[in-house]
Enzyme design. Sequence first.
Site, PDB file in Angstrom:
ATOM      1  N   HIS A 201      -3.007  17.204  24.257  1.00 45.19           N
ATOM      2  CA  HIS A 201      -3.870  18.310  24.689  1.00 45.19           C
ATOM      3  C   HIS A 201      -3.912  18.346  26.215  1.00 45.19           C
ATOM      4  CE1 HIS A 201      -7.461  20.666  25.520  1.00 45.19           C
ATOM      5  NE2 HIS A 201      -7.234  21.246  24.360  1.00 45.19           N
TER       6      HIS A 201
ATOM      7  N   GLU B 214      -0.616  26.184  23.968  1.00 45.59           N
ATOM      8  CA  GLU B 214      -1.922  26.426  24.581  1.00 45.59           C
ATOM      9  C   GLU B 214      -1.740  26.537  26.096  1.00 45.59           C
ATOM     10  OE1 GLU B 214      -5.277  25.021  21.890  1.00 45.59           O
ATOM     11  OE2 GLU B 214      -4.709  23.293  23.084  1.00 45.59           O
TER      12      GLU B 214
HETATM   13  C1  PEP Z   1      -8.550  24.152  23.518  1.00 49.76           C
HETATM   14  O1  PEP Z   1      -9.147  23.603  24.430  1.00 49.76           O
HETATM   15  O2  PEP Z   1      -7.568  23.632  22.986  1.00 49.76           O
HETATM   16  C2  PEP Z   1      -9.009  25.441  23.043  1.00 49.76           C
HETATM   17  C3  PEP Z   1      -8.216  26.139  22.289  1.00 49.76           C
HETATM   18  O3  PEP Z   1     -10.273  25.798  23.423  1.00 49.76           O
HETATM   19  P1  PEP Z   1     -10.909  27.258  23.510  1.00 49.76           P
HETATM   20  O4  PEP Z   1     -10.542  28.010  22.250  1.00 49.76           O
HETATM   21  O5  PEP Z   1     -12.371  27.004  23.587  1.00 49.76           O
HETATM   22  O6  PEP Z   1     -10.335  27.884  24.719  1.00 49.76           O
END
Ligand code: PEP
Length: 257
Positions: free
Chosen positions: A96, A168
């Site tokens: 992450h 992400e």
């Molecule tokens: C994350 O931090 O992986 C995430 C998806 O958070 P958010 O949806 O709150 O942006």
Amino acid sequence: MNKVWIGTNWKMTKTIAEGIFYTEELKQLANELNPTIELFIIPSYTALVDIKKETVDSRIKLGAQNMHWEDAGAYTGEISPKMLAEIGLDLVELGHSERRQYYNENDEDINKKVLAALKYDMKPLVCIGENIEQKNNEISQEILAAQLKVCLKGLTEDQVKHVLIAYEPVWAIGENGIPADSEYVGEIHTFLRETLVDMFPKNGHEIPLLYGGSVNLENFLPYIDQKDVNGLFVGRTAWNMETFTVLLHELEKHLNN
Ligand code: PEP
């Protein structure tokens, strides 16, 4: 691929009691959902044993937020794959952006963790994403290809069948994140799919590609409609059972249409 993966990493937000309460509610909701939806939750380590008891007779998959790659050793504060496998986890989230940013994790570390997770029959959920400078310099694809190549180094075609990828973008995550355009997400996911098929010609097309980063009730359907988006990795919107229930019900309706 007809499965839609929907899951959430709770980060450092829920106590054991809060986590159990949430899981009890999610279990009830899960019974009403289309079986093509693969639900997963990723609590803090302290809650995993108790929450495993809640999920054992349900369709909710359970994961951890991180782990070391060694089975055992002098690594104060770390948790090993052997320890997580003992709980009976389905998956483990690796890489992450907060792990990379605050704990200096790099793709080589993540690669060792991916191999260790597979050794213990846990699915690695590998997070990749470019930061804002990389995006502005128009090198997102190069960065993402490099992350995939290093994180999945040395995996066989058989092993890669058990891997999940979460794209992400770092600039889209969390309180200060800017939600990405769905077209951008679609383009990047198609690029990730092509890269995975180049790397693993036999099974690269089978690897679920999840999108995460400020997914909310307004934007989740345009994301899920992108051709190579096979699921959503949701943070804040899924921590609250009210909003997560709306998301899951709307998704269910969308999939049934
Ligand atoms: C994350 O931090 O992986 C995430 C998806 O958070 P958010 O949806 O709150 O942006």
